[in-house]
Scaffold this motif. Sequence first.
Motif, PDB file in Angstrom:
ATOM      1  N   SER A 180       0.960  -1.270   0.050  1.00 35.99           N
ATOM      2  CA  SER A 180      -0.198   0.156  -0.115  1.00 35.99           C
ATOM      3  C   SER A 180       0.692   1.264  -0.197  1.00 35.99           C
ATOM      4  O   SER A 180       0.483   2.428  -0.109  1.00 35.99           O
ATOM      5  N   PHE A 181       2.139   1.100   0.132  1.00 33.76           N
ATOM      6  CA  PHE A 181       3.020   2.189   0.048  1.00 33.76           C
ATOM      7  C   PHE A 181       3.349   2.755  -1.331  1.00 33.76           C
ATOM      8  O   PHE A 181       3.866   3.714  -1.756  1.00 33.76           O
ATOM      9  N   HIS A 182       3.258   1.858  -2.226  1.00 34.40           N
ATOM     10  CA  HIS A 182       3.395   2.323  -3.769  1.00 34.40           C
ATOM     11  C   HIS A 182       2.313   2.166  -4.560  1.00 34.40           C
ATOM     12  O   HIS A 182       1.563   1.018  -4.908  1.00 34.40           O
ATOM     13  N   THR A 183       1.717   3.312  -4.890  1.00 37.96           N
ATOM     14  CA  THR A 183       0.208   3.458  -5.413  1.00 37.96           C
ATOM     15  C   THR A 183       0.442   4.526  -6.803  1.00 37.96           C
ATOM     16  O   THR A 183      -0.433   4.990  -6.991  1.00 37.96           O
ATOM     17  N   ILE A 203     -10.180 -10.831  -2.877  1.00 41.33           N
ATOM     18  CA  ILE A 203      -9.283  -9.510  -2.510  1.00 41.33           C
ATOM     19  C   ILE A 203      -9.393  -9.280  -1.181  1.00 41.33           C
ATOM     20  O   ILE A 203     -10.460  -9.339  -0.578  1.00 41.33           O
ATOM     21  N   THR A 204      -8.350  -9.061  -0.321  1.00 42.74           N
ATOM     22  CA  THR A 204      -8.368  -8.475   1.090  1.00 42.74           C
ATOM     23  C   THR A 204      -7.238  -7.336   0.861  1.00 42.74           C
ATOM     24  O   THR A 204      -6.510  -7.231  -0.001  1.00 42.74           O
ATOM     25  N   SER A 205      -8.027  -6.068   1.518  1.00 47.57           N
ATOM     26  CA  SER A 205      -7.283  -4.967   1.392  1.00 47.57           C
ATOM     27  C   SER A 205      -7.533  -3.818   2.474  1.00 47.57           C
ATOM     28  O   SER A 205      -8.730  -3.931   3.169  1.00 47.57           O
ATOM     29  N   TYR A 206      -6.734  -2.756   2.415  1.00 46.35           N
ATOM     30  CA  TYR A 206      -7.182  -1.567   3.243  1.00 46.35           C
ATOM     31  C   TYR A 206      -8.156  -1.139   2.199  1.00 46.35           C
ATOM     32  O   TYR A 206      -7.634  -1.022   0.921  1.00 46.35           O
ATOM     33  N   PRO A 207      -9.332  -0.229   2.544  1.00 45.91           N
ATOM     34  CA  PRO A 207     -10.173   0.299   1.664  1.00 45.91           C
ATOM     35  C   PRO A 207      -9.539   1.281   0.843  1.00 45.91           C
ATOM     36  O   PRO A 207      -9.540   1.360  -0.443  1.00 45.91           O
ATOM     37  N   SER A 208      -8.402   2.242   1.281  1.00 43.38           N
ATOM     38  CA  SER A 208      -7.792   3.201   0.628  1.00 43.38           C
ATOM     39  C   SER A 208      -7.167   2.587  -0.803  1.00 43.38           C
ATOM     40  O   SER A 208      -7.197   3.096  -1.820  1.00 43.38           O
ATOM     41  N   SER A 209      -6.562   1.766  -0.342  1.00 43.70           N
ATOM     42  CA  SER A 209      -5.616   1.067  -1.594  1.00 43.70           C
ATOM     43  C   SER A 209      -6.165   0.475  -2.486  1.00 43.70           C
ATOM     44  O   SER A 209      -6.055   0.415  -3.685  1.00 43.70           O
ATOM     45  N   LEU A 210      -7.535  -0.357  -2.307  1.00 47.71           N
ATOM     46  CA  LEU A 210      -8.128  -1.068  -3.116  1.00 47.71           C
ATOM     47  C   LEU A 210      -9.099   0.209  -4.138  1.00 47.71           C
ATOM     48  O   LEU A 210      -9.117  -0.046  -5.257  1.00 47.71           O
ATOM     49  N   THR A 211      -9.152   1.341  -3.173  1.00 49.67           N
ATOM     50  CA  THR A 211     -10.166   2.116  -4.000  1.00 49.67           C
ATOM     51  C   THR A 211      -9.127   2.765  -5.156  1.00 49.67           C
ATOM     52  O   THR A 211      -9.590   3.102  -6.251  1.00 49.67           O
ATOM     53  N   GLN A 433       2.542   0.806   9.084  1.00 51.60           N
ATOM     54  CA  GLN A 433       1.698  -0.408   8.697  1.00 51.60           C
ATOM     55  C   GLN A 433       1.209  -0.199   7.312  1.00 51.60           C
ATOM     56  O   GLN A 433       0.676  -1.135   6.967  1.00 51.60           O
ATOM     57  N   GLY A 434       1.563   1.053   6.780  1.00 53.69           N
ATOM     58  CA  GLY A 434       1.155   1.100   5.658  1.00 53.69           C
ATOM     59  C   GLY A 434      -0.301   1.746   5.160  1.00 53.69           C
ATOM     60  O   GLY A 434      -0.840   1.651   4.285  1.00 53.69           O
ATOM     61  N   LYS A 435      -0.811   2.067   6.336  1.00 49.69           N
ATOM     62  CA  LYS A 435      -2.265   2.465   6.308  1.00 49.69           C
ATOM     63  C   LYS A 435      -2.470   3.930   5.937  1.00 49.69           C
ATOM     64  O   LYS A 435      -1.628   4.743   6.376  1.00 49.69           O
TER      65      LYS A 435
END
Length: 448
Positions: A180-183, A203-211, A433-435
């Motif tokens: 999630s650090f590389h977007t 898919i499992t993900s933090y909402p922001s990364s998948l968005t 944590q990359g959030k």
Amino acid sequence: MEKGHLSRTPYQKPFSYIVFLNTFSKWYHFLQKSQYWTKDQIEEYQTKKVKELIVHSTSNVPYYRRLFDSYSIKPYHINKPSDITKIPCITREEIKYNRPTLKAENYPNDAFKKTMTGGTTGSPLELYVEHARWLGVHFAFNKIYMVRAGYHWTNKVISFTGITKKHIHHPILRTLEMSSFHTLKKDFDEYYEKIIRFKPSFITSYPSSLTLFTQYLNNSQKPFPLIHAIFLHGETIFDWQRNLLENYYDCPVFDQYGHRERCVFATTCERSNKYHVFPEYGLMEIIDKSGNPVTRKGEQGEIVATGFTNKVFPLIRYKTGDIAVVGEEHCECGRHYPLLEKIIGRTQEYLITQDHERIPATGLYHVIAEHAHHVKECQLYQETEGDIIIYVVKEAGFSENDEKHILKGFKDRFKDSFSLTLRYVPSIERTKQGKYRYVIQKIPYTPL
Ligand SMILES: [Zn+2]
């Protein structure tokens, strides 16, 4: 003093695959049955667990030994789960200052694994879990939840989380993890090629990364494999994100709520977006400002939680600082778990107006999402009551009009409660944590 079986825990090596697998297997098989327990069975189980916790803590945890002594609390005072309210709550600050005496004395030093909670103000909170065993418990609860969506261990899963490497393939777990650090677009181009070859089903993900990744797919009109379900975690999910994901992937989107403190774990189910609180994981209460229970549907209060799974560092009636709305009595899925309509705000996800009023930041963030069409990401920052700085990462096409829309949207919605400053930045920094944190609140937190 009667010694419960919890106090006779054998010595565990720092990490043992046998302990991990045994714990996972024991909990998973237990949860397969317990998930359809009646309300009476749940109550009976929770009463037993609270009693065991008091026995264990009295024998082995100095902090609780002193506390129970001064309040004259004995295990036989617990005849139903709500009798736990005889015990005072513990706050984050109290944990911080009493950490050494919250460690259970019947465990050797190397049984403790240090874990840190994310803190939005001040320093993070240091806690302990039991080596290997905590991971087994964690996997069991996660698996029982994912199985609701048809997941099987042979299915392939892609995941966007806070790993430091750009991507990692775990052949045994059938998982492709991405960072999630590389977007940036070039990162997403690389991820896309890998995903197409990998052929995932979940898919499992933090909402922001998948968005962000989904917006990239949408813009580039690239085809994507059929996904059966999405599991989000780690950040608050907004309705517009859920809508985007459900529409794009045409599959159910599940979400979960939990903490590193490991006292409460709740997830949505196959029939509803309400949060089902696992009664096997811990005892959850919702309390008002005066500490009274909030039980009526639609009313809100603070989540207070007692964990049943972490014996090395037990937390009883931990004030999470998170605010939730009480949900319906029943869900069509047939589980009799307590339901939360929604989690309104997690700790520090509030902004303070000029009149010292506290407003959930989700509402403010929503205004930006509604009124700006060329914003890649943004973050709200507050250090003075009534003043908000919005850090904005522009997307191609961002113009003065977008800025005017954001400012007008805020003015219409919040009148003069806040004065706004927009600042443009190349990126929003992630946590360790990359959030992604959509609000940085520097005003010290005062519990409700
Ligand atoms: Zn349900």
